[in-house]
Motif scaffolding. Structure first.
Motif, PDB file in Angstrom:
ATOM      1  N   LEU A 187       8.535  35.478   7.661  1.00 15.51           N
ATOM      2  CA  LEU A 187       9.407  36.640   7.576  1.00 15.51           C
ATOM      3  C   LEU A 187      10.489  36.551   8.642  1.00 15.51           C
ATOM      4  CD1 LEU A 187       6.653  39.367   7.084  1.00 15.51           C
ATOM      5  CD2 LEU A 187       8.033  38.258   5.320  1.00 15.51           C
ATOM      6  N   THR A 188      11.554  37.303   8.435  1.00 16.91           N
ATOM      7  CA  THR A 188      12.653  37.306   9.397  1.00 16.91           C
ATOM      8  C   THR A 188      13.214  38.718   9.492  1.00 16.91           C
ATOM      9  OG1 THR A 188      14.662  36.120  10.026  1.00 16.91           O
ATOM     10  CG2 THR A 188      14.482  36.770   7.719  1.00 16.91           C
ATOM     11  N   ILE A 189      14.004  38.953  10.534  1.00 18.25           N
ATOM     12  CA  ILE A 189      14.764  40.197  10.623  1.00 18.25           C
ATOM     13  C   ILE A 189      16.192  39.873  10.204  1.00 18.25           C
ATOM     14  CG2 ILE A 189      15.554  42.080  12.091  1.00 18.25           C
ATOM     15  CD1 ILE A 189      12.535  42.028  11.757  1.00 18.25           C
ATOM     16  N   LYS A 190      16.627  40.467   9.113  1.00 16.48           N
ATOM     17  CA  LYS A 190      17.972  40.233   8.592  1.00 16.48           C
ATOM     18  C   LYS A 190      18.658  41.578   8.375  1.00 16.48           C
ATOM     19  CE  LYS A 190      20.480  38.006   4.795  1.00 16.48           C
ATOM     20  NZ  LYS A 190      20.341  37.281   3.509  1.00 16.48           N
ATOM     21  N   ASP A 191      19.853  41.712   8.919  1.00 17.52           N
ATOM     22  CA  ASP A 191      20.582  42.983   8.823  1.00 17.52           C
ATOM     23  C   ASP A 191      19.712  44.154   9.287  1.00 17.52           C
ATOM     24  OD1 ASP A 191      22.783  41.626   7.767  1.00 17.52           O
ATOM     25  OD2 ASP A 191      22.028  41.823   5.720  1.00 17.52           O
ATOM     26  N   GLY A 192      18.906  43.890  10.304  1.00 17.51           N
ATOM     27  CA  GLY A 192      18.110  44.950  10.912  1.00 17.51           C
ATOM     28  C   GLY A 192      16.828  45.300  10.208  1.00 17.51           C
ATOM     29  N   ARG A 193      16.482  44.558   9.141  1.00 20.42           N
ATOM     30  CA  ARG A 193      15.286  44.881   8.365  1.00 20.42           C
ATOM     31  C   ARG A 193      14.402  43.651   8.181  1.00 20.42           C
ATOM     32  NH1 ARG A 193      16.250  45.972   3.228  1.00 20.42           N
ATOM     33  NH2 ARG A 193      14.814  47.709   2.928  1.00 20.42           N
ATOM     34  N   VAL A 194      13.143  43.882   7.823  1.00 21.28           N
ATOM     35  CA  VAL A 194      12.214  42.780   7.569  1.00 21.28           C
ATOM     36  C   VAL A 194      12.486  42.203   6.193  1.00 21.28           C
ATOM     37  CG1 VAL A 194       9.791  42.109   7.328  1.00 21.28           C
ATOM     38  CG2 VAL A 194      10.435  43.854   9.015  1.00 21.28           C
ATOM     39  N   GLU A 195      12.724  40.895   6.143  1.00 18.74           N
ATOM     40  CA  GLU A 195      13.007  40.214   4.883  1.00 18.74           C
ATOM     41  C   GLU A 195      12.216  38.901   4.826  1.00 18.74           C
ATOM     42  OE1 GLU A 195      14.841  41.434   2.526  1.00 18.74           O
ATOM     43  OE2 GLU A 195      16.018  42.999   3.520  1.00 18.74           O
ATOM     44  N   PRO A 196      11.878  38.444   3.626  1.00 20.27           N
ATOM     45  CA  PRO A 196      11.215  37.139   3.512  1.00 20.27           C
ATOM     46  C   PRO A 196      12.196  36.012   3.776  1.00 20.27           C
ATOM     47  CG  PRO A 196      11.608  38.071   1.339  1.00 20.27           C
ATOM     48  CD  PRO A 196      12.032  39.112   2.318  1.00 20.27           C
ATOM     49  N   LEU A 197      11.745  34.977   4.462  1.00 17.61           N
ATOM     50  CA  LEU A 197      12.580  33.800   4.725  1.00 17.61           C
ATOM     51  C   LEU A 197      12.146  32.635   3.831  1.00 17.61           C
ATOM     52  CD1 LEU A 197      14.863  32.647   6.537  1.00 17.61           C
ATOM     53  CD2 LEU A 197      13.050  31.798   8.061  1.00 17.61           C
ATOM     54  N   GLU A 198      10.847  32.322   3.893  1.00 21.72           N
ATOM     55  CA  GLU A 198      10.296  31.257   3.041  1.00 21.72           C
ATOM     56  C   GLU A 198       8.854  31.614   2.693  1.00 21.72           C
ATOM     57  OE1 GLU A 198      10.509  27.313   4.600  1.00 21.72           O
ATOM     58  OE2 GLU A 198      12.680  27.387   4.972  1.00 21.72           O
ATOM     59  N   ARG A 199       8.376  31.061   1.578  1.00 23.36           N
ATOM     60  CA  ARG A 199       6.965  31.223   1.213  1.00 23.36           C
ATOM     61  C   ARG A 199       6.252  29.899   1.427  1.00 23.36           C
ATOM     62  NH1 ARG A 199       7.090  34.665  -4.489  1.00 23.36           N
ATOM     63  NH2 ARG A 199       8.606  36.234  -3.828  1.00 23.36           N
ATOM     64  N   VAL A 200       5.119  29.958   2.109  1.00 23.57           N
ATOM     65  CA  VAL A 200       4.320  28.766   2.395  1.00 23.57           C
ATOM     66  C   VAL A 200       2.886  29.069   1.971  1.00 23.57           C
ATOM     67  CG1 VAL A 200       3.693  27.101   4.181  1.00 23.57           C
ATOM     68  CG2 VAL A 200       5.857  28.318   4.356  1.00 23.57           C
ATOM     69  N   ARG A 201       2.168  28.023   1.568  1.00 21.75           N
ATOM     70  CA  ARG A 201       0.877  28.280   0.933  1.00 21.75           C
ATOM     71  C   ARG A 201      -0.229  28.675   1.904  1.00 21.75           C
ATOM     72  NH1 ARG A 201      -0.654  28.075  -3.971  1.00 21.75           N
ATOM     73  NH2 ARG A 201       1.317  27.141  -4.619  1.00 21.75           N
ATOM     74  N   THR A 202      -0.223  28.123   3.114  1.00 25.15           N
ATOM     75  CA  THR A 202      -1.290  28.466   4.061  1.00 25.15           C
ATOM     76  C   THR A 202      -0.681  28.918   5.386  1.00 25.15           C
ATOM     77  OG1 THR A 202      -1.471  26.261   5.045  1.00 25.15           O
ATOM     78  CG2 THR A 202      -2.774  26.688   3.044  1.00 25.15           C
ATOM     79  N   PHE A 203      -1.489  29.612   6.169  1.00 28.45           N
ATOM     80  CA  PHE A 203      -1.016  30.130   7.463  1.00 28.45           C
ATOM     81  C   PHE A 203      -0.630  28.988   8.393  1.00 28.45           C
ATOM     82  CE2 PHE A 203      -1.728  31.738  11.792  1.00 28.45           C
ATOM     83  CZ  PHE A 203      -0.928  32.861  11.781  1.00 28.45           C
ATOM     84  N   SER A 204      -1.470  27.962   8.475  1.00 23.77           N
ATOM     85  CA  SER A 204      -1.177  26.850   9.388  1.00 23.77           C
ATOM     86  C   SER A 204       0.106  26.130   8.988  1.00 23.77           C
ATOM     87  CB  SER A 204      -2.351  25.863   9.443  1.00 23.77           C
ATOM     88  OG  SER A 204      -2.591  25.312   8.167  1.00 23.77           O
TER      89      SER A 204
END
Length: 277
Positions: A187-204
């Motif tokens: 996740l990222t902060i974009k324009d002051g809000r929480v937005e998805p950046l990329e989807r990855v299959r596992t936490f590691s």
């Protein structure tokens, strides 16, 4: 002398805030049922123990107008630059704005919305404090921070999206709820809000990808400005900090632990990186 004021959403410890030259930190509140606590009066360990034991999911609240008035009154006849979390994530900026109006111009309060949170917000606050020490005027400090915002990044990986969802701060990441819960989004902060950046299959793999993104963006930097953060994941944050700092030549990486307010929304296990490109 210009006094720098911020809020506890930057996740700065009192010790680091003193070292940076920050005059005051307005504390947010965390509420378990009918019990309200100033977030800065609860250690992260105490908060996470309550998160496990209290049947009530915590709520969070911004500092009150009165909290800011009490802080600003300390600097009557002087100048204050008050630097805060994105107004789209919290009512903190609105409280500070109302308090500044209440003061009637004494002290003179210059407000800055960082459009960020946690480690990235802390970096911008640190930049403001550095300029204040160098004798910059409030307008110069505000202009400098606002010039850095488009180049500032706050990326993070959560063990679960549940806390973000329950806390109502999920923003554009709402689209990830449902069928993709098995994914671990960056996740990222974009324009002051929480937005998805990329989807990855596992936490590691998400943490590994986070490291790749940071190193790619900062690889050519001669003076990288980076703060790391975590929520009840000190070992993971330390590992991430070392793996990023080594290639960038950072000798003593700054690792911030999320205070109760940020931890309420991030949940335990989160790690993140704030940096300026």
């Amino acid at each position: 002398m210009v006094h720098i004021v911020t809020d506890s959403n930057a996740d700065l410890t009192l010790e680091l805030a003193r070292d940076l030259g920050i005059a005051a930190i307005a504390s947010t509140y965390v509420i378990f049922g009918d019990k309200s606590f100033r977030s800065m009066e609860l250690s992260p360990a105490q908060f996470h123990a309550m998160l496990k034991s209290d049947p009530n999911f915590p709520k969070t609240s911004q500092p009150s107008v009165g909290d800011f008035v009490e802080i600003y009154q300390r600097f009557k006849g002087e100048e204050v630059v008050s630097i805060h979390i994105s107004r789209d994530l919290s009512g903190t900026y609105a409280s500070a704005e109302s308090a500044a109006m209440t003061m009637g111009g004494d002290p003179s309060v210059t407000l800055v919305d960082t459009r960020m949170v946690s480690a990235a917000m802390a970096l911008l606050v640190a930049e403001g404090a550095r300029l204040a020490k160098e004798g910059a005027k409030p307008a110069e400090i505000k202009a400098h921070i606002e010039s850095l915002i488009p180049r500032t990044r706050m990326h993070f990986v959560l063990e679960t999206l549940e806390n973000l969802k329950r806390g109502g701060r999920i923003g554009g990441a709402q689209a990830l709820i449902g069928g993709v819960l098995q994914m671990k989004p960056i996740l990222t902060i974009k324009d002051g809000r929480v937005e998805p950046l990329e989807r990855v299959r596992t936490f590691s793999k998400a943490v590994a990808r986070l490291k790749e993104i940071v190193l790619h963006e900062l690889g050519a930097s001669r003076d990288p400005k980076v703060f790391f953060m975590h929520s009840a994941a000190p070992q993971l944050a330390e590992q991430l900090a070392q793996e990023v700092s080594g290639p960038l030549g950072i000798q003593s990486p700054v690792i911030l632990e999320a205070g109760p307010t940020i931890a309420t929304h991030a949940g335990p296990g989160a790690v993140g990186v704030g940096y300026i490109i």
